[in-house]
Design an enzyme around this catalytic site. Structure first.
Site: not given
Ligand code: IVH
Length: 702
Positions: A55, A57, A59, A105, A135, A137, A139, A158, A196, A248, A344, A438, A441, A456, A461
């Site tokens: 790190d 280096e 910097d 989605l 792939e 999802k 969060d 968004r 994301e 993605y 999900k 409190c 006490c 308190c 106490c």
């Molecule tokens: S594809 C048209 N891929 O989940 C493309 N979305 O609950 C639509 N999200 O609005 C999105 N990981 O913000 C896609 N691997 C992934 C994702 C992903 C997270 C989010 C995205 C979307 C939300 C829907």
């Protein structure tokens, strides 16, 4: 992005630049070289998670670039790595139109839903065999990025899907988002990318710890932390939060004249690879392509099991039709594309009823409201009570007794109330009233002007005394097994334990006569208490319960001294010189060590045989087998986890380096070792050993 040859060349260039810097012979002719190597090392660090230099280096290179650009502002380019750094506050985030609407989605929760999805896909495409890409999802907070002529020109939230907020200044603070990407190589003039923004679990934990040390309520989950950070008006604060980003989806491109759509854009999985090759972090390693829905389902279920091992939060998997022509054939609804679906994972949220609010007195006298809930099962545990932190928190969330509330348990974070659900109120919900005295006490509560917490202030106490002991013996502090919360309360009530030093003066004969205690359990208790006398200093410091001193600050303090009493010599200013200690925390530490009662408490602990010294620094000074030697690990080890191996090195007096350099003595090589091994071989001075040889070194010092 960088092949082996480029990597070697850039590494050599880095070493030359560092050498020239120490000779003070870097001038404006090196500007582009500096930018090139800095971009490369950012990529190694933020995308590959495999840095090649230390790190400090990095910097040095970065500061040199900043200095040169200050001297020659006319030579600054918009994609220079320094241009992430912003100054001042943002006034507002203007609204911007997305090039293509950002859709949501469709969701599914069971394997059957995915069979239905597969059936719909086949119907709409007329295909009998469909290839799917699966792939994670992610969060976090969704973003849209626009690149024009290879430069990042815009980053947006968004919003309502059609219009979002222009948060480009904040997006530029995220190091895994390149400021420049060579789209033109593919004939692409403009591209809109979806992704994301995440806060890693580790950063989220640190962040919550820090705000709780400041006396503020924690955030409910990393998603809120990431989304909230993206909307902050201070970009420098955004930079400090170390957000990360996965991309993605390429939602839109315009091509240069005469160019055709690049072949990789015809398959989703190839476009993920293309993004990766351009220097983005896309889920190339996490994604998998399957020919049938059964395998898709199996992969989703297997991934759910790994969920807790990932460094960031995901809330499911996304299944996408891989062929882009088929995607276009299927089209979209106004809400979601028909060619994709989210699977999900088990919910970490639940709704339940707020039955009452109780008030608990903590070790610092803070009176904390605690929600008593109708018991509900949440991600494998039954939740029936949740801290509400302070009065403001209750007001902000507009919580009323009788309300239905949404609760969440994110990863290993303690459950939190996300919000109340006013839509389902029946009219008989009651506001929460804070007590004036409190509950333990009876003394009048007091609220300092600049704080949100009622306290308190009666030092005698009883509730505070018990809580101080409970904190001292807790898992993250002195970790005394067998002396959990319930036993501390029992011993306190029986008059066997009245303060922290009392833990080491227990009357075991009396305890042996108490119900539920046999000879064995008394012996175990005694052994656990004895063992705790040699806990590392940071645990003791944390266990003392100094206000605003959490585990991280305790480690910083333990690192700064050999004996705990040395802390009494630090001024507030000196304390502030230590990492991440601000004026408020420094003031609290200073007052703790100026208070004679506290110094007496330390004396008493010492008389009981509790170690007040940093024992680790003692062993490293004289008894470690690896004393003075430096180590680095690469590849997958077979018996040890990486952090265990590193802890072993430190325990035996050695030091871990962050990269291969002339300072490195040993490189310990596991399976699939990468570029570190190559570099070490070239250096000649580094001894390359196996895990087995490393373990032997610890057993038999040479
Ligand atoms: S594809 C048209 N891929 O989940 C493309 N979305 O609950 C639509 N999200 O609005 C999105 N990981 O913000 C896609 N691997 C992934 C994702 C992903 C997270 C989010 C995205 C979307 C939300 C829907």
């Amino acid at each position: 992005m960088y092949n082996q040859k480029a990597t070697t060349e850039l590494q050599i260039k880095t070493e030359e630049l560092l050498k020239k810097l120490s000779q003070n012979s870097v001038d404006k002719n090196y500007l582009e070289d500096l930018r090139e190597v800095i971009r490369f090392h950012e990529y190694r660090y933020y995308i590959l998670n495999d840095p090649l230099i230390a790190d400090v280096e990095f910097d040095r290179l970065f500061k040199a670039l900043q200095k040169l650009e200050k001297e020659h502002p006319e030579l600054i380019t918009p994609d220079s790595p320094t241009q992430r750094v912003a100054q001042g506050l943002t006034k507002e985030f203007p609204a911007v139109q997305h090039l293509v609407p950002m859709l949501s989605l469709d969701n599914s929760y069971h394997a059957e839903d995915l069979y239905d999805f597969d059936r719909r896909v086949k119907e709409l495409t007329g295909e009998t065999n469909v290839e799917y890409c699966v792939e994670p999802k992610f969060d976090g907070g969704s973003i849209s990025l626009v690149y024009e002529n290879d430069l990042l020109v815009r980053g947006a939230t968004r919003g309502d899907g059609v219009q979002g907020d222009d948060i480009t200044v904040n997006i530029r603070q995220i190091r895994s988002i390149p400021l420049r990407a060579a789209f033109s190589q593919w004939g692409i003039q403009q591209a809109e990318i979806r992704g994301e923004v995440l806060m890693s679990k580790e950063n989220f934990k640190k962040y919550n710890e820090a705000i709780m040390e400041e006396g503020q309520p924690p955030l409910a989950n990393p998603r809120n932390a990431a989304a909230g950070t993206l909307r902050m008006k201070d970009p420098q604060e955004v930079a400090k939060r170390n957000l990360e980003a996965f991309v993605y989806h390429i939602s839109y491109v315009t091509l240069r004249q005469g160019r055709n759509l690049p072949a990789p854009l015809q398959k989703h999985s190839d476009s993920l690879q293309l993004l990766w090759d351009l220097g983005f972090r896309s889920p190339v390693k996490e994604k998998k392509v399957f020919q049938g829905i059964e395998e898709v389902i199996r992969y989703c279920e297997a991934f759910e099991k790994q969920r807790d091992d990932l460094p960031y939060e995901i809330d499911g998997m996304v299944i996408k039709v891989n062929d882009v022509l088929l995607q276009e054939k299927m089209g979209m609804t106004s809400h979601h594309p028909r060619w994709a679906i989210a699977f999900k994972f088990k919910a970490r949220q639940a709704t339940t009823r707020l039955l009452s609010v109780e008030f608990q007195v903590g070790r610092t006298g803070a009176v904390t409201p605690v929600a008593k809930l109708e018991p509900v099962s949440l991600a494998g545990v039954t939740v029936s009570s949740i801290s509400l932190h302070n009065e403001d928190y209750i007001r902000e969330k507009d919580l009323r007794i009788g309300d239905m509330v949404l609760i969440e348990r994110a990863g290993d974070v303690i459950p939190q109330i996300v919000k109340s659900l006013p839509e389902v109120r029946q009219g008989n919900e009651k506001p929460v009233h804070f007590p004036a005295t409190c509950p333990a006490c009876g003394s009048t509560l007091y609220k300092p002007e600049d704080e949100a917490v009622w306290r308190c202030i009666n030092l005698d106490c009883p509730a505070q005394a018990v809580e101080r002991i409970i904190h001292f013996v807790s898992k993250d502090a002195m970790d005394i097994r067998g002396l959990g919360e319930a036993n501390v309360r029992r011993f306190y009530e029986a008059g066997l334990l009245k303060d922290i030093p009392g833990v080491y003066k227990l009357d075991y004969e009396k305890i042996a006569q108490m119900e539920g205690f046999g000879e064995k359990s008394v012996q175990n208790l005694k052994a656990a208490i004895e063992k705790s006398k040699h806990q590392p200093l940071n645990r003791l410091i944390y266990g003392l319960g100094i206000r605003y001193v959490g585990e991280t600050t305790a480690k910083t303090l333990a690192h700064a001294v050999h004996h705990i009493r040395e802390l009494a010599q630090f001024s507030v200013e000196q304390l502030q010189q230590l990492e991440d200690i601000g004026p408020k925390v420094a003031g609290s530490i200073y007052h703790f060590f100026q208070n004679k009662k506290n110094l007496k408490l330390l004396d008493e602990l010492e008389q009981c045989g509790v170690s007040l010294v940093n024992e680790k620094s003692l062993t490293t000074a004289d008894s470690g087998n690896l004393n003075g030697l430096t180590f680095l690990f690469t590849g997958t080890l077979s018996t040890l986890k990486r952090h265990e191996a590193e802890a072993l090195v430190e325990k035996h007096g050695g030091k871990i380096l962050s990269s291969v350099s002339a300072k490195l003595n040993y490189l310990v090589v596991g399976d699939d070792a990468g570029s570190k091994l190559e570099k070490a071989k070239k250096l000649n001075t580094v001894k390359i050993i196996t895990e087995e040889e490393f373990l032997k070194m610890i057993e038999n010092p040479t």
